[in-house]
Design an enzyme around this catalytic site. Structure first.
Site, PDB file in Angstrom:
ATOM      1  N   PRO A   1       0.821  -1.383   0.052  1.00 30.85           N
ATOM      2  CA  PRO A   1      -0.244   0.222  -0.401  1.00 30.85           C
ATOM      3  C   PRO A   1       0.767   1.356   0.382  1.00 30.85           C
ATOM      4  CG  PRO A   1       0.017  -1.418   2.327  1.00 30.85           C
ATOM      5  CD  PRO A   1       1.195  -1.726   1.291  1.00 30.85           C
TER       6      PRO A   1
ATOM      7  N   ASP B   1      -1.980   2.894   2.080  1.00 28.42           N
ATOM      8  CA  ASP B   1      -1.406   3.196   3.628  1.00 28.42           C
ATOM      9  C   ASP B   1      -2.023   4.444   4.394  1.00 28.42           C
ATOM     10  OD1 ASP B   1       0.438   2.663   5.836  1.00 28.42           O
ATOM     11  OD2 ASP B   1       1.749   2.158   4.092  1.00 28.42           O
TER      12      ASP B   1
ATOM     13  N   TRP C   1       3.897   0.749   9.770  1.00 24.76           N
ATOM     14  CA  TRP C   1       5.304  -0.960   9.095  1.00 24.76           C
ATOM     15  C   TRP C   1       4.270  -1.743   9.547  1.00 24.76           C
ATOM     16  CZ3 TRP C   1       7.011  -0.344   4.952  1.00 24.76           C
ATOM     17  CH2 TRP C   1       8.113   1.022   4.351  1.00 24.76           C
TER      18      TRP C   1
ATOM     19  N   GLN D   1      12.510  -1.608  -0.151  1.00 26.61           N
ATOM     20  CA  GLN D   1      11.850  -2.128   0.946  1.00 26.61           C
ATOM     21  C   GLN D   1      12.514  -3.774   1.535  1.00 26.61           C
ATOM     22  OE1 GLN D   1       8.855  -1.051   1.869  1.00 26.61           O
ATOM     23  NE2 GLN D   1       8.563   1.038   0.197  1.00 26.61           N
TER      24      GLN D   1
ATOM     25  N   TRP E   1       9.001  -2.799   3.761  1.00 28.64           N
ATOM     26  CA  TRP E   1       7.687  -4.093   3.840  1.00 28.64           C
ATOM     27  C   TRP E   1       8.098  -5.626   4.028  1.00 28.64           C
ATOM     28  CZ3 TRP E   1       4.530  -5.924  -1.104  1.00 28.64           C
ATOM     29  CH2 TRP E   1       3.476  -6.239  -0.200  1.00 28.64           C
TER      30      TRP E   1
ATOM     31  N   LYS F   1      18.794  12.057  -6.654  1.00 30.43           N
ATOM     32  CA  LYS F   1      17.295  11.051  -6.718  1.00 30.43           C
ATOM     33  C   LYS F   1      16.640  12.110  -7.048  1.00 30.43           C
ATOM     34  CE  LYS F   1      15.153  10.002  -2.420  1.00 30.43           C
ATOM     35  NZ  LYS F   1      14.922  10.166  -0.555  1.00 30.43           N
TER      36      LYS F   1
ATOM     37  N   LYS G   1      11.470  17.100  -6.480  1.00 32.43           N
ATOM     38  CA  LYS G   1      10.398  17.963  -6.639  1.00 32.43           C
ATOM     39  C   LYS G   1      10.810  19.277  -6.776  1.00 32.43           C
ATOM     40  CE  LYS G   1       6.043  15.413  -5.330  1.00 32.43           C
ATOM     41  NZ  LYS G   1       4.790  15.198  -4.721  1.00 32.43           N
TER      42      LYS G   1
END
Length: 1230
Positions: free
Chosen positions: A57, A96, A539, A575, A579, A612, A615
């Protein structure tokens, strides 16, 4: 594509030359919506074996980025493929909804600084604000995810805020608690003072930055050694008030030195002397010793705040541990046990603290000193650094101060520095589960496997207890109710149990609903139990999703157990500690079973410069801009056909997406277009328009018994690919599948179609034509099924058109390619021998093309001979079997095969790649370069045969050396040589008159074909092509000679040109051409000679009987009455045929456009685009263009006006007169 009208054959046979991929994707998407294609797909597979997939999610508080699109594309490909294999796949989207990302947005919005502000506001109001924004971008997510072609169910989603989802989390927690896996303790954790919460190590690792921090060397005065001080170094001076010990490495070498300036004895690591002192003259070494000799020595506390506590446990002494290194500082590390993980561990091991000790943590939730540190109370810890340093200087403990540039973790939400701080927390015991976790992990299959074995495996081996609580508000409350004394604890596992124990029935489980619920004590007279304050770390919520999304065990228990573990999950490599880890921990703790069977870990998508994506920096293109520009299919294929699918990083470059269009989609579309064009030609020319082409499988298979070798090859290639595809997809290796798929498209478009043009066009007979049409259709039809999971839009577009050529009633569910099953490879059609032969032929052709490029000799110009040399007679036989293709593709008269290189005087010479080897070998380059250049022919052959060069004990790869093939004069002719290290090819480049003339004929054919394509004509369109040669005045002698040569070519090669262009090709005749409807005219330069080509329709051109003129308004004039700014006017009276006057013309124009009272000027544009002012009206004006303008200067500079050969307005001729049936254009009169 309309949802109400199905495509018919008549709609698809005239295929446009160009295709707007994004626009066609929008059409397909609309059809999917209108006809509910995804929903029907799920209905069709009901009852089939289930393929289970878990969707990790995301938060909906931000928009999807390329990482989300990549992971979503991988999931979409795998689940679409599973459907094609006959499985039913539930594809549910998940959200999430809790945790820091949401709370941080609200804290910013409402200017909330800490827990006090939330208390004033009230948790109910605070959580209400969180609930408002939790799905802020949900609509945008659905739009973007759907637009990129992903099929996922948003209606039947799961959200971590659903009460039924939260109830399953409670159940999971109760199971862990009942198993003794939950305890309360303290943990030093990354802590965000801006967000007033601890973070997981995974979150802390997300945002490291290079920063400059203060660093200090502090002298700790020894208790038992006179005038002796231990030098400690730290970059966090604010932790020194909480100092409880210092630590050395038992095995490192230390020294006692006399400081010349202060006369003090300082103890530090021998290897760090140069860090503390600039010169050796500043100190005198008194003693050398190892770290273990310092163990247990006490020193005086540098600050008094915890001196009493230290004395009680014999703190403020030297400890030993291996984590101390010689890399930085003084070799002695200061320990504040509740502000560093290693500090806590070392002090715990030394007995200075226990897990139940009162915490030494004089810092509040917002990062400010408490009253315990009286001198700095209320100061933010980072701001207090300078005051602490001043205090140390005043007390004489400061030895030196400076600055250090290092990598430091920042909060991924607030972008503020994190601190490490002791936080009371609830833990799940993980350390004792390490073996079970590794065992369960071993049951899983990862792509790529090194992520599982190394990154994930190492993390599991070092697994630490998991802090699952957060002192926050918007999350699933931890269901522990406790008595005020802590003696009585109840853990709730369901809404029903809560109601039974409290008497309160709830429908929501957030804090505002349950915090005030009390559970009566089991001990009469004792106060009631109340819920503890913390909520679950988000988490824990996402790691519970396999169970909670099904509301297990309260619902769907049987269905869940039958389909657990999941067949597949996929997310980014980041992840691994997120996750993927939490899924495994919870599943192992509950059932000692892995929660998934197969996993794809993708790499990171970075900006083009390797940074990276940010924005703030705007260093990447917006994903939807890329989709709108190139289409979702192109973006998907670019991402999937990149290192990122092997868990490596991808530097995202927009031109890479563009190249997918150019290199993959356009050739594929053109092959499909070529097929349909030739089906139309076949129906018209071979079937006489009496019947239609239909692909019949039985006919195709029967014809394969006597098929062309190239048909056998492409079908073999297809079946080999299907076999490879099935094997690799079963192993989830997308990174091997996609390159093979794109190679297949290249083989089909650049080889099969090219080599079969004449057969497909019917030039080799009807039987060959139908066989090649069937083969091309079969391959394209199979290809759309193979590519469907990867490029869902383009495959849908092509499939819905190709399926119209299937026999009626033979197929089910033809509305979408995504309803179709994946074809199974038929091994009987695989011919490895022919695939090898064709590969050899392709090598020869490509080597020949390179040699033509070297001589800048286009393929249109034939050459006399090509010689292929290879030592193996079998290889030469295989090449000979395909010589027709070699001769045709390279436009060569003769192929000669040989196994004697020496016979043709070919020798090899080696040249090093200066740039590559120079950078790599540096100082050795000159010697290696000389040795490479000195290599003899036989030495070069041996080195090439072993696959690399061995020069002066240096391994040099083949691509770092350029092998040059030289031919000797004894061969005769003008030869060029080239090799791919397997076959050697020579081409005789000697020119002769006949070959040059044929080349010129092919040049003319090429110009005609380009012009027909420009006019959007298809081969079956009936046209006449007129040509005319001319030269400029005072042309040079060479140009006039070329004109004479071209004239000769046009006569001698007339039959060849006519056959190639499939139209009548004749000299220009003005009278004859005037009677035809012109389509396009173009003047092209051919070797300095002007060749004018005019293409006309074969139908007679109807023109008005009377003289006429087209009229148009310039941009600055607008018609008052009609919508059109174009009209036509007769220049002669219908009765007496006399020409009208200029005044009459103006009147007619005013009437047509309503230009009364407006001043304008009249200018005429002729066929050569010459512009003149209109002065008189006569016969010469007929057929020209009249422009009405108020800005003559702009008109005179413009080249935009096109003089049409026929009137703008429709007309009829009758009895020697002409009548317009519309005027202005589009305005119907009759």
């Amino acid at each position: 594509m309309s949802a109400t009208r199905k495509l018919e054959r008549a709609d698809v046979c005239r295929v446009p030359e160009n295709i707007n991929f994004p626009a066609e994707e929008e059409n397909v998407l609309q059809q999917w919506r209108d006809e509910k294609i995804f929903e029907k797909c799920s209905q069709l597979s009901k009852g089939k074996p289930k393929y289970t997939f878990y969707d990790g999610p995301p938060f909906a508080t931000g928009l999807p980025h390329y990482g989300h699109i990549l992971a979503g594309t991988i999931k979409d490909i795998v689940t679409r493929y599973a459907y094609q294999q006959g499985y039913h796949v539930d594809r549910r989207f998940g959200w999430d909804c809790h945790g820091l990302p949401v709370e941080f947005e609200i804290d910013k919005l409402l200017n909330i600084k800490g827990p006090e502000d939330v208390a004033k506001m009230g948790i109910k109001a605070y959580n209400a604000e969180c609930r408002k924004i939790v799905m802020r971008y949900a609509d945008e997510w659905e739009t973007i995810v759907t637009r990129v072609g992903r099929w996922i169910d948003f209606k039947n989603d799961y959200k971590t805020l659903y009460p039924w989802y939260m109830e399953s989390i409670w159940w999971i927690f109760k199971q862990l608690f009942d198993k003794g896996l939950v305890y309360q303790g303290v943990k030093v954790m990354p802590y965000s003072t801006a967000c007033t919460t601890s973070l997981s190590n995974f979150e802390a690792n997300q945002n490291y930055k290079e920063v400059v921090d203060p660093c200090v060397v502090v002298a700790l005065e020894a208790v038992t050694l006179p005038n002796t001080y231990f030098l400690v170094w730290t970059t966090t001076p604010w932790t020194l008030p909480s100092n409880f010990a210092c630590c050395v490495n038992a095995k490192m070498n230390y020294v006692k030195v006399r400081d010349v300036k202060t006369d003090r004895i300082y103890v530090l690591a021998e290897s760090r002397l140069s860090y503390v002192y600039k010169t050796e003259a500043e100190y005198e070494v008194k003693e050398k010793l190892t770290g273990d000799k310092l163990k247990g020595l006490h020193y005086k506390p540098v600050f008094p705040y915890f001196a009493q506590r230290g004395a009680e446990v014999k703190a403020h002494r030297v400890l030993v541990d291996d984590y101390v290194t010689e890399d930085s500082g003084t070799g002695i590390v200061h320990n504040a046990p509740y502000f560093g993980e290693d500090d806590y561990r070392v002090c715990l091991a030394a007995g200075l603290i226990t897990k139940s000790s009162d915490v030494i943590c004089p810092v509040d939730d917002t990062g400010r000193f408490t009253a315990e540190v009286s001198d700095f109370a209320g100061q933010y810890v980072k701001d207090a650094d300078k005051n602490i340093i001043a205090s140390l200087k005043a007390s004489g403990n400061l030895v030196s101060t400076g600055q250090v540039k290092h990598s430091y973790p920042f909060c991924w939400r607030s972008d503020t520095p994190l601190i490490y701080k002791a936080v009371p927390s609830w833990f799940v015991r993980v350390e004792h589960m390490s073996k079970n976790l590794l065992a369960c992990s071993s049951q899983t299959y990862w792509v790529p496997d090194f992520v599982k074995e190394k990154r994930f495996g190492n993390w599991l081996k070092e697994a630490r207890d998991w802090a699952i609580s957060r002192n926050r508000y918007w999350g699933t409350p931890i269901p522990i109710w406790r008595s005020p004394s802590g003696d009585e604890t109840v853990v709730i596992g369901s809404i029903k149990q809560l109601a039974e124990l409290s008497g309160v029935q709830v429908e929501d489980l957030h804090r505002e609903t349950i915090d005030d619920i009390e559970i009566p004590s089991a001990v009469p007279g004792n106060p009631p139990l109340r819920r503890i304050a913390p909520v679950f770390d988000c988490w824990f919520e996402s790691g519970s999703m396999p169970f909670a999304q099904q509301h297990f065990p309260f619902e769907n228990e049987k269905d869940f157990m039958n389909n657990f573990p999941a067949d597949f999950i996929a997310e980014g490599i980041d992840q691994t500690r997120g996750w993927f880890y939490t899924l495994l921990v919870i599943s192992t703790a509950l059932f000692n079973k892995a929660p998934f069977k197969n996993l794809i870990a993708s790499g990171l998508v970075l900006a083009a410069d390797g940074q990276k994506m940010s924005k703030r920096k705007k260093n990447y293109p917006d994903p939807m801009d890329v989709v709108h520009k190139y289409g979702a299919d192109a973006l998907r294929l670019y991402l999937i056909n990149s290192p990122v699918v092997r868990a490596e990083s991808l530097r995202f470059k927009e031109e890479g997406v563009r190249d997918i269009i150019k290199d993959v989609f356009l050739p594929w579309y053109n092959a499909y277009r070529f097929l349909l064009q030739n089906i139309v030609r076949y129906e018209k020319e071979e079937l006489g328009g009496k019947s239609l082409y239909t692909y019949e499988r039985a006919r195709h298979l029967q014809s394969m018994e006597s098929a062309s070798v190239i048909d056998v090859w492409i079908l073999s290639f297809k079946e080999s690919l299907l076999e490879f595809f099935a094997t690799e997809m079963k192993m989830y290796r997308l990174y091997t599948v996609v390159p093979r798929l794109t190679k297949f498209i290249d083989q089909l478009t650049n080889w099969y179609v090219r080599l079969n043009r004449r057969r497909i066009k019917g030039e080799m007979g009807t039987q060959q034509c139908i066989q090649s049409l069937d083969t091309l259709y079969d391959v394209l039809y199979t290809m759309v099924k193979m590519m469907a999971p990867f490029t869902p839009y383009l495959t849908e577009y092509i499939f819905q058109r190709l399926v119209l050529f299937q026999p009626k009633g033979t197929l089910e569910h033809t509305d979408s390619v995504h309803y179709q099953m994946m074809p199974v490879s038929q091994r009987k059609f695989i011919r490895s021998d022919i695939e090898r032969s064709v590969a050899l032929m392709q090598s020869v052709v490509e080597l020949g093309r390179v040699m033509r490029d070297r001589r800048t000799l286009p393929v249109k110009y034939p050459i006399s001979e090509i010689i292929v040399i290879h030592k193996d007679p079998q290889t030469l036989e295989e090449i000979k079997s395909l010589q027709d293709f070699i001769l045709s593709e390279l436009n060569v008269r003769k192929l000669t095969l040989s196994f004697e290189k020496e016979k043709y005087g070919v020798t090899l010479r080696a040249e090093p790649d200066h740039k590559t080897l120079g950078q790599r070998l540096k100082g050795n380059f000159k010697a290696v370069m000389a040795a490479i250049k000195a290599l003899k022919d036989d030495e070069i052959q041996k080195q090439v045969a072993q696959g690399y060069f061995n020069i002066l004990d240096q391994r040099i790869e083949l691509d770092e050396v350029r092998v040059i093939y030289c031919t000797s004069d004894k061969v005769g002719g003008n030869f060029e040589a080239h090799s791919d290290n397997e076959v050697l090819v020579l081409m005789d480049m000697t020119p002769n008159e006949e070959l040059l003339e044929e080349g010129l004929a092919r040049e003319i054919i090429n110009r005609v074909q380009k012009l027909k394509k420009k006019a959007q004509l298809i081969p079956t369109d009936p046209v006449i092509i007129y040509y005319a040669l001319s030269t400029k005045k005072n042309a040079k002698k060479e140009v006039l000679e070329t004109q004479a040569q071209l004239q000769k070519v046009l006569v001698n090669y007339a039959a060849m040109i006519n056959a190639a262009v499939k139209s009548e090709f004749i000299p220009f005749n003005e009278k004859q051409a005037a009677s035809k409807r012109p389509i396009i005219t173009e003047l092209v330069d051919l070797k300095g000679v002007d060749l004018t080509l005019t293409i006309c329709s074969t139908e007679e051109l109807q023109l008005p009987t009377l003289a006429w003129l087209n009229v148009t308004l310039a941009a600055e004039l607008q018609p008052r009455f009609a919508n059109s700014n174009k009209a036509s006017i007769l220049l002669q009276h219908n009765v007496n045929k006399e020409y009208i006057t200029l005044a009459t013309l103006r009147t007619e124009v005013d009437v047509l456009f309503g230009l009364y009272g407006i001043s304008y000027e009249l200018y005429v544009v002729d066929q050569q685009k010459k512009v003149t002012e209109l002065k008189t009206i006569d016969k010469s004006l007929s057929g020209k263009l009249l422009v009405l303008t108020r800005n003559p200067d702009a008109l005179l500079k413009s080249t935009d006006y096109v003089v049409e050969v026929a009137p703008y307005s429709k007309f009829v001729n009758q009895s020697g007169s002409t009548v317009f049936t519309e005027n202005p254009k589009g305005n119907i009169l009759l």
